[in-house]
Design an enzyme around this catalytic site. Structure first.
Site, mmCIF file in Angstrom:
data_model
loop_
_atom_site.group_PDB
_atom_site.id
_atom_site.type_symbol
_atom_site.label_atom_id
_atom_site.label_comp_id
_atom_site.label_asym_id
_atom_site.label_seq_id
_atom_site.Cartn_x
_atom_site.Cartn_y
_atom_site.Cartn_z
ATOM 1 N N LYS A 123 -8.391 -1.397 6.300
ATOM 2 C CA LYS A 123 -8.659 -1.898 4.942
ATOM 3 C C LYS A 123 -7.656 -2.976 4.542
ATOM 4 O O LYS A 123 -8.017 -3.975 3.923
ATOM 5 C CB LYS A 123 -8.633 -0.733 3.942
ATOM 6 C CG LYS A 123 -9.858 0.156 4.090
ATOM 7 C CD LYS A 123 -9.821 1.346 3.165
ATOM 8 C CE LYS A 123 -8.768 2.336 3.549
ATOM 9 N NZ LYS A 123 -8.895 3.678 3.080
ATOM 10 N N HIS A 160 0.846 -1.189 0.000
ATOM 11 C CA HIS A 160 0.000 0.000 0.000
ATOM 12 C C HIS A 160 0.881 1.238 0.000
ATOM 13 O O HIS A 160 1.866 1.302 0.730
ATOM 14 C CB HIS A 160 -0.882 0.014 1.259
ATOM 15 C CG HIS A 160 -1.763 1.221 1.334
ATOM 16 N ND1 HIS A 160 -2.966 1.296 0.669
ATOM 17 C CD2 HIS A 160 -1.594 2.409 1.951
ATOM 18 C CE1 HIS A 160 -3.505 2.489 0.895
ATOM 19 N NE2 HIS A 160 -2.705 3.176 1.665
ATOM 20 N N ARG A 219 -13.996 13.115 7.090
ATOM 21 C CA ARG A 219 -12.692 13.742 7.372
ATOM 22 C C ARG A 219 -12.241 14.618 6.213
ATOM 23 O O ARG A 219 -11.645 15.673 6.403
ATOM 24 C CB ARG A 219 -11.650 12.655 7.651
ATOM 25 C CG ARG A 219 -11.851 11.967 9.003
ATOM 26 C CD ARG A 219 -10.992 10.720 9.116
ATOM 27 N NE ARG A 219 -9.611 10.964 8.795
ATOM 28 C CZ ARG A 219 -8.800 10.091 8.176
ATOM 29 N NH1 ARG A 219 -9.242 8.899 7.825
ATOM 30 N NH2 ARG A 219 -7.562 10.398 7.918
ATOM 31 N N SER A 233 -7.391 3.993 9.384
ATOM 32 C CA SER A 233 -8.095 3.925 8.105
ATOM 33 C C SER A 233 -7.378 2.969 7.142
ATOM 34 O O SER A 233 -7.985 2.055 6.557
ATOM 35 C CB SER A 233 -8.166 5.338 7.502
ATOM 36 O OG SER A 233 -8.445 5.321 6.143
ATOM 37 N N ASP A 242 -14.926 3.012 7.446
ATOM 38 C CA ASP A 242 -13.928 3.917 6.862
ATOM 39 C C ASP A 242 -14.535 4.743 5.740
ATOM 40 O O ASP A 242 -14.169 5.905 5.555
ATOM 41 C CB ASP A 242 -12.711 3.133 6.350
ATOM 42 C CG ASP A 242 -11.655 4.092 5.807
ATOM 43 O OD1 ASP A 242 -11.144 4.893 6.600
ATOM 44 O OD2 ASP A 242 -11.391 4.067 4.596
HETATM 45 N N1 URA Z 1 -5.487 6.826 2.753
HETATM 46 C C1 URA Z 1 -6.455 6.187 3.448
HETATM 47 O O1 URA Z 1 -6.909 5.122 3.034
HETATM 48 N N2 URA Z 1 -6.888 6.737 4.574
HETATM 49 C C2 URA Z 1 -6.415 7.893 5.076
HETATM 50 O O2 URA Z 1 -6.847 8.325 6.119
HETATM 51 C C3 URA Z 1 -5.416 8.560 4.339
HETATM 52 C C4 URA Z 1 -4.970 7.988 3.186
#
Ligand code: URA
Length: 433
Positions: free
Chosen positions: A187, A82, A168, A183, A161
């Protein structure tokens, strides 16, 4: 429990309990707590932070707010990576086929881009017919058979999320380490892979502005991953200038293809090699970094890494002719060379502004509803440390509309020059395990 008391407790800098975090996330997902109260809590977290326990409980609550993918039926170690997002970041498109060619299984769920950063899904969708919506069975079958799949996150993956991130985004609370870490990690953990490699970016084109903050975010995510039994490591990389030369969807696919043919930009190849070596160590394909780097180079040189990309595109319904002949990818009507108006060494390139400029000509979205122009984007011919002579081309701009003067002036402002020789800034700051 009254939610206002939770907001006040955090506002005063106290730690929340597991029960309070459970109450927050479970009721918010059921729409029993209004957005205005949750935005107040996020702002309190932004200023007061969270301790390691709070972050772990928050991640766990978010992770369990929806489906969790079970990849255990696929033999071997399944790897994921990621990136926290940047300008010109097409890493997954080259890195995933490279490590898959070395025998690692890559099960990757990606996102879309918003604002100045691009998203892997938009890039792969510049390939005609490429399907990003595979059901769980098809996803697993493809990972098992060809060792690689890149799909979009399913609707039921971490619904907490989806709600929280959208809130946010419009309440100035994205840039908080506990909120970003929970967050991203919720995931990644819900996507089911055994190992997670994080590319945490710092610089003006990234969420984290300094290497120290990026390292703190990385360590926070690593400790969450380790608590939940996943081998999680991170690479901290510089996003003060765009990664590689291409910014824009089809242009980045082309650059990833060139890299798989060992003809891509050096900085981008180095990132893929270093990240790939870490993934091969995590996946126990290799025992030493040297062995991993050698294996990666071997699979680029013998064409197997490129073939993996072709196999994935074919399996996901994409037009493989466009991969074999990249000139068949979407092409813009206009390709404009921008000549330098001064001489000197490039001291700085403003990544964030290049991202915004690419978005303005259609390569990205201002708001979620915008459509993307896959052909649009910028190919830089000069990066930091390069010497530029008067009238040298700084970049080729690919667009389906003529560039206006304001855009071109904005483009020139992205370059800072020096009369003195400038050292290239290293792309990789450090790795964290
Ligand atoms: N990417 C995400 O998935 N979440 C965040 O809070 C910031 C970047």
């Amino acid at each position: 429990m009254r939610f206002v008391e939770i907001i006040e407790k955090k506002r005063e800098g106290h730690a929340l309990t597991k029960e309070e975090i459970h109450f927050w996330i479970s009721k918010y997902v059921e729409d029993k707590i209004p957005d205005y109260q949750v935005s107040a809590l996020c702002m309190a977290i932004y200023f007061q932070g969270m301790n390691a326990d709070e972050i772990a409980w928050l991640t766990d609550e978010m992770l369990h707010s929806g489906d969790i993918i079970d990849l255990s039926s696929i033999p071997g170690i399944k790897a994921d990576k990621h990136s926290t997002g940047g300008v010109g970041d097409k890493t997954s498109l080259a890195l995933a086929p490279m490590v898959a060619a070395c025998g690692l299984k890559v099960a990757k769920m990606s996102g879309r881009g918003l604002g100045h950063t691009g998203g892997t899904l938009d890039k792969v969708e510049s390939i005609e017919g490429f399907k990003i919506a595979l059901d769980e069975e098809a996803f697993k079958k493809q990972v098992e058979e060809i060792g690689l799949a890149i799909i979009g996150q399913t609707k039921s993956l971490v619904p907490a999320d989806k709600k929280l991130y959208a809130l946010r985004d419009v309440t100035g609370t994205v840039n908080s380490i506990p909120l970003i870490a929970s967050s991203i990690m919720s995931k990644k953990l819900a996507s089911g892979s055994d190992t997670i490699l994080l590319d945490v970016k710092f610089g003006e084109g990234a969420f984290m502005k300094t290497p120290e903050d990026a390292q703190l975010l990385a360590s926070t995510m690593i400790s969450i991953g380790k608590k939940l039994g996943r081998d999680t490591r991170a690479i901290i990389t510089n996003m003060n200038q765009p990664l590689g030369n291409a910014i824009g969807n089809a242009l980045e696919v082309k650059e990833a293809i060139a890299t798989l043919h060992d003809e891509g930009p050096e900085d981008f190849k180095q990132l893929c090699m270093q990240a790939g070596a870490l993934m091969l160590l995590q996946g126990k394909v290799c025992r030493t970094k040297e062995e991993a780097l050698e294996l990666l180079q071997e699979n680029i040189s013998n064409g197997k890494a490129f073939q993996k990309l072709v196999d994935m595109v074919k399996a996901q319904g994409g037009n493989t002719e466009q991969i074999l002949h990249p000139d068949m990818l979407p092409q813009a009507t206009y390709v404009t060379e921008i000549p330098s108006k001064q001489e000197g060494y490039i001291r700085e390139l403003h990544a964030l502004e290049f991202g915004n400029l690419a978005m303005e000509i259609g390569a990205g979205r201002r708001v979620k509803e915008d459509t993307i122009d896959y052909a649009a984007g910028i190919v830089l011919h000069k990066k930091d440390g390069d010497y530029v002579k008067l009238n040298d081309s700084l970049a080729s701009v690919h667009s389906n509309q003529k560039l206006d003067e304001e855009w071109i002036q904005h483009f020139y402002q992205c370059f800072e020059y020096s009369n003195e020789n400038v050292e290239k800034t290293p792309l990789i700051y450090k790795t964290v395990e």
